[in-house]
Enzyme design. Structure first.
Site, PDB file in Angstrom:
ATOM      1  N   ASP A 138       0.618  -0.743  -0.424  1.00 12.00           N
ATOM      2  CA  ASP A 138       0.104  -0.012  -0.015  1.00 12.00           C
ATOM      3  C   ASP A 138       0.397   1.615  -0.404  1.00 12.00           C
ATOM      4  OD1 ASP A 138      -2.219   0.922  -0.315  1.00 12.00           O
ATOM      5  OD2 ASP A 138      -2.593   1.786   2.182  1.00 12.00           O
ATOM      6  N   GLY A 139       0.345   1.906   0.004  1.00 15.40           N
ATOM      7  CA  GLY A 139       1.217   3.736   0.087  1.00 15.40           C
ATOM      8  C   GLY A 139       1.635   4.450  -1.635  1.00 15.40           C
ATOM      9  N   ARG A 184      -0.797   9.731  -9.608  1.00 16.23           N
ATOM     10  CA  ARG A 184      -0.769   8.371  -8.949  1.00 16.23           C
ATOM     11  C   ARG A 184      -0.698   7.095  -9.994  1.00 16.23           C
ATOM     12  NH1 ARG A 184      -3.425   8.028  -4.656  1.00 16.23           N
ATOM     13  NH2 ARG A 184      -4.236   6.165  -5.402  1.00 16.23           N
ATOM     14  N   HIS A 189       2.023   3.428  -8.832  1.00 12.04           N
ATOM     15  CA  HIS A 189       1.409   1.804  -9.217  1.00 12.04           C
ATOM     16  C   HIS A 189       3.540   1.586  -9.977  1.00 12.04           C
ATOM     17  CE1 HIS A 189      -1.522   2.327  -7.354  1.00 12.04           C
ATOM     18  NE2 HIS A 189      -2.515   3.178  -8.328  1.00 12.04           N
ATOM     19  N   SER A 241      -7.523  -5.583  -4.708  1.00 11.89           N
ATOM     20  CA  SER A 241      -8.817  -5.868  -4.043  1.00 11.89           C
ATOM     21  C   SER A 241      -9.740  -5.954  -5.051  1.00 11.89           C
ATOM     22  CB  SER A 241      -8.792  -5.437  -2.887  1.00 11.89           C
ATOM     23  OG  SER A 241      -9.018  -4.403  -3.521  1.00 11.89           O
ATOM     24  N   ASP A 295     -12.772  -4.795  -4.058  1.00 14.75           N
ATOM     25  CA  ASP A 295     -12.840  -3.334  -3.941  1.00 14.75           C
ATOM     26  C   ASP A 295     -12.401  -2.359  -5.270  1.00 14.75           C
ATOM     27  OD1 ASP A 295     -14.875  -3.615  -2.139  1.00 14.75           O
ATOM     28  OD2 ASP A 295     -13.926  -3.495  -0.752  1.00 14.75           O
ATOM     29  N   ARG A 306     -12.047   2.459  -7.687  1.00 16.75           N
ATOM     30  CA  ARG A 306     -11.501   3.568  -8.383  1.00 16.75           C
ATOM     31  C   ARG A 306     -12.066   3.685  -9.951  1.00 16.75           C
ATOM     32  NH1 ARG A 306      -5.687   2.622  -5.515  1.00 16.75           N
ATOM     33  NH2 ARG A 306      -6.599   1.932  -3.730  1.00 16.75           N
ATOM     34  N   LEU A 322      11.110 -20.354  -4.726  1.00 12.73           N
ATOM     35  CA  LEU A 322       9.875 -19.068  -4.621  1.00 12.73           C
ATOM     36  C   LEU A 322       8.399 -19.337  -5.109  1.00 12.73           C
ATOM     37  CD1 LEU A 322       9.542 -17.285  -2.427  1.00 12.73           C
ATOM     38  CD2 LEU A 322       9.982 -15.633  -4.679  1.00 12.73           C
ATOM     39  N   ARG A 352       2.444  -4.470   5.922  1.00 12.58           N
ATOM     40  CA  ARG A 352       1.412  -3.773   5.318  1.00 12.58           C
ATOM     41  C   ARG A 352       2.046  -2.105   5.450  1.00 12.58           C
ATOM     42  NH1 ARG A 352      -5.003  -2.424   4.606  1.00 12.58           N
ATOM     43  NH2 ARG A 352      -4.623  -0.662   2.637  1.00 12.58           N
ATOM     44  N   GLU A 388       2.464 -12.986  12.302  1.00 18.69           N
ATOM     45  CA  GLU A 388       2.658 -12.264  12.946  1.00 18.69           C
ATOM     46  C   GLU A 388       2.200 -10.753  11.718  1.00 18.69           C
ATOM     47  OE1 GLU A 388       3.812 -11.955  15.376  1.00 18.69           O
ATOM     48  OE2 GLU A 388       3.405 -13.690  16.288  1.00 18.69           O
TER      49      GLU A 388
HETATM   50  C1  IPE Z   1      -5.409  -2.995  -0.274  1.00 21.10           C
HETATM   51  O1  IPE Z   1      -5.644  -1.092   0.158  1.00 21.10           O
HETATM   52  C2  IPE Z   1      -4.903  -3.696  -1.184  1.00 21.10           C
HETATM   53  C3  IPE Z   1      -3.879  -3.116  -2.203  1.00 21.10           C
HETATM   54  C4  IPE Z   1      -2.526  -3.351  -1.220  1.00 21.10           C
HETATM   55  C5  IPE Z   1      -3.915  -3.706  -3.581  1.00 21.10           C
HETATM   56  P1  IPE Z   1      -6.463  -0.495  -0.319  1.00 21.10           P
HETATM   57  O2  IPE Z   1      -5.479   0.447  -0.963  1.00 21.10           O
HETATM   58  O3  IPE Z   1      -7.219  -0.219  -1.503  1.00 21.10           O
HETATM   59  O4  IPE Z   1      -7.308  -0.370   1.052  1.00 21.10           O
HETATM   60  P2  IPE Z   1      -8.156   0.715   1.746  1.00 21.10           P
HETATM   61  O5  IPE Z   1      -9.201   1.761   1.015  1.00 21.10           O
HETATM   62  O6  IPE Z   1      -6.851   2.229   1.938  1.00 21.10           O
HETATM   63  O7  IPE Z   1      -8.416   0.002   2.840  1.00 21.10           O
HETATM   64  C1  IPE Z   2      -1.477   0.021  -3.117  1.00 23.08           C
HETATM   65  O1  IPE Z   2      -1.314   1.952  -3.610  1.00 23.08           O
HETATM   66  C2  IPE Z   2      -1.971  -0.415  -5.177  1.00 23.08           C
HETATM   67  C3  IPE Z   2      -2.956  -0.894  -5.064  1.00 23.08           C
HETATM   68  C4  IPE Z   2      -4.232  -0.549  -4.144  1.00 23.08           C
HETATM   69  C5  IPE Z   2      -3.175  -1.123  -6.131  1.00 23.08           C
HETATM   70  P1  IPE Z   2      -2.658   2.718  -3.059  1.00 23.08           P
HETATM   71  O2  IPE Z   2      -3.010   3.379  -4.888  1.00 23.08           O
HETATM   72  O3  IPE Z   2      -3.715   2.225  -2.479  1.00 23.08           O
HETATM   73  O4  IPE Z   2      -2.244   3.768  -2.328  1.00 23.08           O
HETATM   74  P2  IPE Z   2      -2.355   4.970  -1.721  1.00 23.08           P
HETATM   75  O5  IPE Z   2      -3.138   4.131  -0.825  1.00 23.08           O
HETATM   76  O6  IPE Z   2      -3.646   5.502  -2.344  1.00 23.08           O
HETATM   77  O7  IPE Z   2      -1.411   5.721  -1.131  1.00 23.08           O
HETATM   78 MG    MG Z   3      -4.062   2.832  -0.408  1.00 19.37          MG
END
Ligand code: IPE
Ligand code: IPE
Ligand code: MG
Length: 243
Positions: free
Chosen positions: A20-21, A33, A37, A65, A67, A71, A131, A185, A204
């Site tokens: 994430d991030g 954004r 990626h 995900s 969900d 986006r 792996l 995470r 963990e």
């Molecule tokens: C979780 O991150 C999904 C992935 C890293 C692929 P999200 O950014 O979608 O999760 P939320 O919305 O912060 O819970």
């Molecule tokens: C995780 O990064 C990648 C995916 C969910 C596909 P984000 O796109 O959720 O990045 P933030 O959380 O918005 O920074």
């Molecule tokens: Mg995110």
């Protein structure tokens, strides 16, 4: 005490990562954004390459995900294209390096080009034993659990191992349990966002504020060092105190 003193792990660790991030990493640099990626995909390559040397035998990466379909269309399309180009460039490398690729999540909503690449990746790398890299795309742990439960209607209650097998039925040649040892995470949030809810029963948890594109091999090593300092008890008492 090392975790291995309680439950010895024969085959190496199962590490799962919520990557994430990416978006925030890009925004902070004044970039769109999708640049996050792109940088995130480059980090995946580095972490996958480093994983076996760090004692990891199974690496499950949360890439998209269920969900995440909500986006903006541009971002979703960008991510789907990124998965395609990642596979186009990595399948042969994975085959050469003994990395077995498999995918968890729904397949019926993926585009045919990506689907074909997924099939090719799974068949081409099926015998890799250095792996096991599992990539979660269109994945929801709750939906996976519901689907596995749906297969059992009218049957007797399964054991945990049998249920784990049902959850991973499409994975041929797989150990019954894919329990996660360490869940990482990145990105600072402290939540699971519907990832591996069954498999993380005794994982963990390691949360770091580092954004995924900055999570390098040093960051992975730090997470593993923290993991090895933890005492996993699985509901028991430490061996030294068990009489
Ligand atoms: C979780 O991150 C999904 C992935 C890293 C692929 P999200 O950014 O979608 O999760 P939320 O919305 O912060 O819970
Ligand atoms: C995780 O990064 C990648 C995916 C969910 C596909 P984000 O796109 O959720 O990045 P933030 O959380 O918005 O920074
Ligand atoms: Mg995110």
């Amino acid at each position: 005490m090392k975790n291995s003193q309680l439950i010895p792990s024969k085959n190496g660790l199962h590490v799962a990562i919520i990557m994430d991030g990416n978006g925030r990493w890009a925004t902070r640099q004044g970039k769109p954004r999708h640049a996050g990626h792109q940088a995130g995909a480059a980090q995946v390559r580095r972490i996958v390459e480093a994983a076996p040397k760090q004692g990891i035998s199974v690496l499950t990466l949360y890439a998209f995900s269920s969900d995440n379909w909500h986006r903006p269309k541009f971002e979703v399309n960008f991510l789907m294209n990124l998965f395609q180009s990642y596979l186009q460039s990595e399948i042969e490398k994975c085959a050469e390096k003994g990395v077995r690729l498999s995918f968890i999540g729904r397949r019926d909503r993926l585009n045919p080009v990506l689907l074909r690449l997924i099939d090719l990746a799974e068949s081409r790398t099926a015998w890799g034993n250095n792996l096991h890299l599992r990539i979660a795309i269109d994945y929801s742990a709750r939906d996976a659990i519901l689907a596995a439960a749906g297969k059992m209607v009218g049957q007797q209650s399964p054991t945990r191992e049998e249920f784990s097998k049902l959850l991973n039925e499409h994975l041929l040649n797989t150990e019954a349990s894919l329990e996660v040892d360490l869940l990482i995470r990145t990105g600072g949030e402290k939540r699971l966002s519907d990832f591996l809810l069954w498999e993380c029963a005794y994982a963990e948890l390691y949360f770091t504020g580092t954004m995924w594109p900055d999570f390098d091999i040093g960051s992975l090593k730090r997470a593993l060092q923290k993991f090895y300092r933890r005492q996993r008890r699985f509901g028991r008492v430490p061996l030294a105190e068990a009489i």
